[in-house]
Enzyme design. Sequence first.
Site, PDB file in Angstrom:
ATOM      1  N   SER A 153      46.089   1.540 -17.749  1.00  0.00           N
ATOM      2  CA  SER A 153      46.260   1.435 -16.292  1.00  0.00           C
ATOM      3  C   SER A 153      46.258  -0.044 -15.919  1.00  0.00           C
ATOM      4  O   SER A 153      45.703  -0.874 -16.649  1.00  0.00           O
ATOM      5  CB  SER A 153      45.093   2.138 -15.596  1.00  0.00           C
ATOM      6  OG  SER A 153      45.025   1.771 -14.238  1.00  0.00           O
ATOM      7  N   TYR A 162      36.287   3.552 -14.597  1.00  0.00           N
ATOM      8  CA  TYR A 162      37.704   3.785 -14.912  1.00  0.00           C
ATOM      9  C   TYR A 162      38.311   2.506 -15.514  1.00  0.00           C
ATOM     10  O   TYR A 162      38.982   2.537 -16.548  1.00  0.00           O
ATOM     11  CB  TYR A 162      38.446   4.193 -13.641  1.00  0.00           C
ATOM     12  CG  TYR A 162      39.901   4.561 -13.844  1.00  0.00           C
ATOM     13  CD1 TYR A 162      40.262   5.813 -14.340  1.00  0.00           C
ATOM     14  CD2 TYR A 162      40.921   3.659 -13.540  1.00  0.00           C
ATOM     15  CE1 TYR A 162      41.599   6.160 -14.518  1.00  0.00           C
ATOM     16  CE2 TYR A 162      42.257   3.990 -13.711  1.00  0.00           C
ATOM     17  CZ  TYR A 162      42.596   5.239 -14.203  1.00  0.00           C
ATOM     18  OH  TYR A 162      43.923   5.568 -14.387  1.00  0.00           O
TER      19      TYR A 162
HETATM   20  P1  NAP Z   1      47.463  14.011 -13.753  1.00  0.00           P
HETATM   21  O1  NAP Z   1      48.711  14.641 -13.324  1.00  0.00           O
HETATM   22  O2  NAP Z   1      46.181  14.348 -13.072  1.00  0.00           O
HETATM   23  O3  NAP Z   1      47.323  14.201 -15.314  1.00  0.00           O
HETATM   24  C1  NAP Z   1      46.113  14.082 -15.998  1.00  0.00           C
HETATM   25  C2  NAP Z   1      46.275  14.872 -17.273  1.00  0.00           C
HETATM   26  O4  NAP Z   1      45.103  14.714 -18.093  1.00  0.00           O
HETATM   27  C3  NAP Z   1      46.439  16.370 -17.016  1.00  0.00           C
HETATM   28  O5  NAP Z   1      47.395  16.878 -17.892  1.00  0.00           O
HETATM   29  C4  NAP Z   1      45.068  16.929 -17.346  1.00  0.00           C
HETATM   30  O6  NAP Z   1      45.155  18.285 -17.772  1.00  0.00           O
HETATM   31  C5  NAP Z   1      44.660  16.000 -18.481  1.00  0.00           C
HETATM   32  N1  NAP Z   1      43.219  15.971 -18.706  1.00  0.00           N
HETATM   33  C6  NAP Z   1      42.242  15.544 -17.874  1.00  0.00           C
HETATM   34  N2  NAP Z   1      41.046  15.690 -18.443  1.00  0.00           N
HETATM   35  C7  NAP Z   1      41.262  16.217 -19.681  1.00  0.00           C
HETATM   36  C8  NAP Z   1      40.431  16.597 -20.762  1.00  0.00           C
HETATM   37  N3  NAP Z   1      39.087  16.455 -20.686  1.00  0.00           N
HETATM   38  N4  NAP Z   1      40.999  17.096 -21.868  1.00  0.00           N
HETATM   39  C9  NAP Z   1      42.337  17.259 -21.943  1.00  0.00           C
HETATM   40  N5  NAP Z   1      43.180  16.914 -20.970  1.00  0.00           N
HETATM   41  C10 NAP Z   1      42.643  16.402 -19.842  1.00  0.00           C
HETATM   42  O7  NAP Z   1      47.562  12.416 -13.587  1.00  0.00           O
HETATM   43  P2  NAP Z   1      48.522  11.325 -14.270  1.00  0.00           P
HETATM   44  O8  NAP Z   1      48.661  10.276 -13.258  1.00  0.00           O
HETATM   45  O9  NAP Z   1      49.709  11.923 -14.879  1.00  0.00           O
HETATM   46  O10 NAP Z   1      47.556  10.747 -15.407  1.00  0.00           O
HETATM   47  C11 NAP Z   1      47.989  10.555 -16.754  1.00  0.00           C
HETATM   48  C12 NAP Z   1      47.367   9.270 -17.273  1.00  0.00           C
HETATM   49  O11 NAP Z   1      47.910   8.164 -16.540  1.00  0.00           O
HETATM   50  C13 NAP Z   1      45.861   9.195 -17.112  1.00  0.00           C
HETATM   51  O12 NAP Z   1      45.277   8.643 -18.275  1.00  0.00           O
HETATM   52  C14 NAP Z   1      45.691   8.229 -15.936  1.00  0.00           C
HETATM   53  O13 NAP Z   1      44.461   7.573 -15.971  1.00  0.00           O
HETATM   54  C15 NAP Z   1      46.863   7.315 -16.162  1.00  0.00           C
HETATM   55  N6  NAP Z   1      47.292   6.528 -15.009  1.00  0.00           N
HETATM   56  C16 NAP Z   1      47.804   7.126 -13.886  1.00  0.00           C
HETATM   57  C17 NAP Z   1      48.218   6.324 -12.811  1.00  0.00           C
HETATM   58  C18 NAP Z   1      48.804   6.902 -11.555  1.00  0.00           C
HETATM   59  O14 NAP Z   1      49.056   6.145 -10.598  1.00  0.00           O
HETATM   60  N7  NAP Z   1      49.062   8.194 -11.484  1.00  0.00           N
HETATM   61  C19 NAP Z   1      48.092   4.930 -12.896  1.00  0.00           C
HETATM   62  C20 NAP Z   1      47.564   4.361 -14.027  1.00  0.00           C
HETATM   63  C21 NAP Z   1      47.181   5.169 -15.087  1.00  0.00           C
HETATM   64  P3  NAP Z   1      44.056  19.385 -17.278  1.00  0.00           P
HETATM   65  O15 NAP Z   1      44.126  19.417 -15.799  1.00  0.00           O
HETATM   66  O16 NAP Z   1      44.486  20.649 -17.947  1.00  0.00           O
HETATM   67  O17 NAP Z   1      42.738  18.894 -17.806  1.00  0.00           O
END
Ligand code: NAP
Length: 256
Positions: free
Chosen positions: A148, A161
Amino acid sequence: MTSAAFDLSGKVALVTGGNAGIGLAMAEALAEAGADVCIWGSNPDKTTAAGEQIERHGTRVLALACDVSDESAVDAATEEMIAKLGRVDACFANAGVSGRGPSFLEMSTEEWRRVLSVNLDGVFFTLRAAARHMVAQGDGGALAVTSSLAAIEGQPRGEHYAASKGAVVSMMRALAVELGRHKIRANAILPGWIETDMTREWMKQEVVQDRVLRRVPARRWGIPQDFGAIAVYLASDASAYHSGDTLLIDGAYALF
Ligand code: NAP
């Protein structure tokens, strides 16, 4: 360079957190490029539904419920993937959770551990399990983590985080050096502000629209599909000499 360089036929890719958002878009692009894909998520129904969605690309898809913070669950899901899909060539440790809480002064140890257990322990368990198989397979592979901008910018009220996302960047640099001799490369992807379940409600707030969006030179929020091509590139032989990098996919937000 032709599209053949990005053909993933015969490769197996694992995407944790592959049932939604950035991970699902990565998994779809990997399957579209010809890879067999394994996705993990902690929610079984969500994971099964996403697996059915990815199957439309015609490659083999294995959708497993796996909590990445659970070491034995990660090892078991990895063994199931190897048993059913035969190998692992690319591993995207993408699963993550955001932080909660009003301030650092009020942050509980429980909240600190909740975030670190998924975002740091989970990445360690996942990459270690995948790397063990890649080394044993003997023909290299690709490790990637979704970090991130919190790794490189100050994130108030998100110290846990930020700490987890900074740690995984350092982990990938160490892995790039340690595993390079096995033809395994290790890179970190740093998304900017991406509209997913993690951020959607928060992004609707006027103050966020006002303060953040005008600092994004691309003049839009990122979308999960912005991460498909980078996943295909990192999983493909086209990135064979690209390791130890931090790749910003942020519409140039960090520069502005
Ligand atoms: P998201 O749609 O909420 O996706 C998060 C994913 O992680 C979901 O598939 C969720 O599945 C899974 N997850 C969470 N806890 C878990 C666990 N204990 N075991 C297995 N799977 C788990 O959000 P996203 O934005 O796509 O996030 C993906 C990655 O990008 C994350 O690492 C996040 O920190 C990073 N990120 C996002 C942003 C942004 O602006 N969106 C920015 C920087 C970094 P379940 O619900 O089934 O657990």
